[in-house]
Structures are given as structure tokens and as C-alpha cells.
Design a protein around this motif. Structure first.
Motif, PDB file in Angstrom:
ATOM      1  N   HIS A   1      -6.862 -11.898  -9.070  1.00  0.00           N
ATOM      2  CA  HIS A   1      -7.772 -11.840  -7.938  1.00  0.00           C
ATOM      3  C   HIS A   1      -8.750 -10.677  -8.114  1.00  0.00           C
ATOM      4  CE1 HIS A   1      -9.176 -11.664  -3.751  1.00  0.00           C
ATOM      5  NE2 HIS A   1      -8.704 -12.909  -3.650  1.00  0.00           N
ATOM      6  N   ARG A   2     -10.008 -10.910  -7.715  1.00  0.00           N
ATOM      7  CA  ARG A   2     -11.028  -9.880  -7.947  1.00  0.00           C
ATOM      8  C   ARG A   2     -10.775  -8.614  -7.135  1.00  0.00           C
ATOM      9  NH1 ARG A   2     -16.688 -13.387  -7.732  1.00  0.00           N
ATOM     10  NH2 ARG A   2     -16.251 -14.707  -9.555  1.00  0.00           N
ATOM     11  N   ARG A   3     -10.392  -8.781  -5.889  1.00  0.00           N
ATOM     12  CA  ARG A   3     -10.251  -7.604  -5.028  1.00  0.00           C
ATOM     13  C   ARG A   3      -8.824  -7.063  -5.056  1.00  0.00           C
ATOM     14  NH1 ARG A   3     -12.496  -7.802   1.018  1.00  0.00           N
ATOM     15  NH2 ARG A   3     -14.423  -7.667  -0.232  1.00  0.00           N
ATOM     16  N   TYR A   4      -7.862  -7.941  -4.880  1.00  0.00           N
ATOM     17  CA  TYR A   4      -6.480  -7.476  -4.752  1.00  0.00           C
ATOM     18  C   TYR A   4      -5.775  -7.325  -6.100  1.00  0.00           C
ATOM     19  CZ  TYR A   4      -7.538  -8.866  -0.002  1.00  0.00           C
ATOM     20  OH  TYR A   4      -8.114  -9.011   1.234  1.00  0.00           O
ATOM     21  N   GLU A   5      -6.379  -7.862  -7.171  1.00  0.00           N
ATOM     22  CA  GLU A   5      -5.865  -7.712  -8.525  1.00  0.00           C
ATOM     23  C   GLU A   5      -4.429  -8.245  -8.670  1.00  0.00           C
ATOM     24  OE1 GLU A   5      -6.280  -3.723  -9.797  1.00  0.00           O
ATOM     25  OE2 GLU A   5      -8.479  -3.732  -9.712  1.00  0.00           O
TER      26      GLU A   5
END
Length: 233
Positions: free
Chosen positions: A181-185
Motif C-alpha cells: 500500500h502506498r500510504r500504509y506500506e
């Protein structure tokens, strides 16, 4: 007799002298009265001029210039007309300027319209003929656009697991995708299914297979089986 004649002549001379003196005295009296009136007016004007300031004399008007018109003549009343009457007057004025005498009939107007259309059509035909000749002259100098070279595109290749082989020459393959995920990685796992063409019915449920993108083979098949990577245990 001689004395009487002398007396008569003296009497006539005295009357003539008195008659001549009478107009002179009347003229002198008239002049005196006028002088006294002028003096009185001057005496009356002197206190007025001393008490109130003298009014400015109006500017002299040039000899060639016209005298200013009175205010009553300058402000002429404007006639208020209804829109319909205004249009009628405008049409009447326009008709009066035409060389024809009186309004034209319907036949005359139609003939005039047809004549204008004929002139416009003639000009249009001449312009189109000229454009066609120009296009033909330029056609020999132009070169044909070369055909685009056909280059085979690079088809997509996917690896998945067969989840159904019930249909003839068709398998259903599940493609598992794992991405971060881009934000939560965090790792996000998703999956999608697609239909692939299996000509020999080689793949079965649970097999890991490779499919390649191809042309549309049916309403739902856009993939073709390339090979079986691992058989189901």
C-alpha cells in the motif's frame, strides 16, 4: 395812398418776423426740455451707479455671425411615436429612396430574387470549377502516404491457478496479486479471474498455468493457455 401801402408792408414784415421767430423759439424750448430731461436722467443714474455695481455689457456679436436663437426655438418638442408607426415611417422613407415609383408587386419581388439567386449560383459554379482544377493539379505533385508498418505488440503474460475446467476448451484462472500500500506500506493481496482458451483441455483444477493475452476468441475469452507450470498434487 402811399402811406397806406407803407403801413401794409410794415405790418406784413412784422408778421413774417414774428412767424420766423416762433419756430426758432419752439425749437429752443424743445432743446431745453430735452437737455433738462437728460440731466435729470443723468442725476438719477449717478446714485444708482454708485450704489450698485455696473452690469457688464454684452459681448459684441461679430457682423457675420447669426444671432443666437431664442431658448423657446432651440428646445423643439420631440414627437413620441409608437414602435409600429416608427417602422412604417422608416419603410416609407426607404421606399421613397428607391428609383421605382410606388411599391413593387409580388411578381416583381420574386423575379428580382430569382435573378439574384442565378447570379450567386453562377459565381458558385465558377469558384468550384476553379477549386477542382487546382486540386487536380496538386494531386500529381502529392505523394501517397506510406502504409504503417505492422509491428506485433508485446502481449501480457500472467501466471495463476486454475479454479475451473468444466467448460470445453476453456479454463478459469485466478490471478493473485500482492502489492504494498502506498500510504500504509502494508501488503495488500487481491485476486481476479479470467477465462483462457485451452485447445487440448490440458489444464485441470489446481494447476499453476501461464496464460498470454490474445485477440478476442469469444465474448469473455481474451487469453490463451501457454503451458502448465506445476500440476496439482
Amino acid at each position: 395812398m402811399a402811406d397806406d401801402e407803407k403801413t401794409t408792408e410794415e405790418t406784413e414784415g412784422t408778421e413774417a418776423a414774428s412767424t420766423a421767430e416762433a419756430p426758432a423759439s419752439s425749437e429752443s424750448e424743445t432743446a431745453a426740455v430735452a437737455g433738462s430731461s437728460q440731466g435729470a436722467s443723468a442725476d438719477d443714474a449717478a446714485p444708482a451707479s454708485s450704489d450698485a455695481p455696473a452690469e457688464e455689457a454684452p459681448a459684441s456679436t461679430p457682423a457675420g455671425a447669426d444671432a443666437p436663437a431664442p431658448a423657446a426655438e432651440a428646445a423643439e418638442p420631440v414627437e413620441q411615436l409608437a414602435p409600429k408607426e416608427r417602422r412604417q415611417r422608416a419603410r416609407a422613407a426607404k421606399a421613397a429612396k428607391r428609383p421605382e415609383t410606388g411599391p413593387r408587386t409580388l411578381e416583381e419581388r420574386l423575379a428580382d430574387r430569382e435573378a439574384k439567386r442565378a447570379v450567386a449560383a453562377k459565381e458558385r459554379r465558377a469558384r468550384r470549377t476553379k477549386e477542382t482544377a487546382k486540386h487536380k493539379a496538386e494531386a500529381h505533385s502529392r505523394t501517397a502516404t506510406p502504409a504503417r508498418e505492422h509491428v506485433a505488440g508485446q502481449q501480457k503474460v500472467r501466471q495463476g491457478i486454475v479454479v475451473s475446467d468444466k467448460a470445453d476448451k476453456t479454463i478459469t484462472v485466478r490471478i493473485d496479486v500482492a502489492r504494498r500500500h502506498r500510504r500504509y506500506e502494508k501488503i495488500v493481496r487481491t485476486s481476479r479471474t479470467l477465462h483462457a482458451h485451452d485447445e487440448t483441455n490440458d489444464a485441470h483444477i489446481g494447476d499453476t498455468v501461464t496464460v498470454r493475452e490474445c485477440r478476442p476468441l469469444s465474448r469473455s475469452k481474451r487469453w490463451r493457455l501457454v503451458g502448465v507450470v506445476e500440476r496439482a498434487k
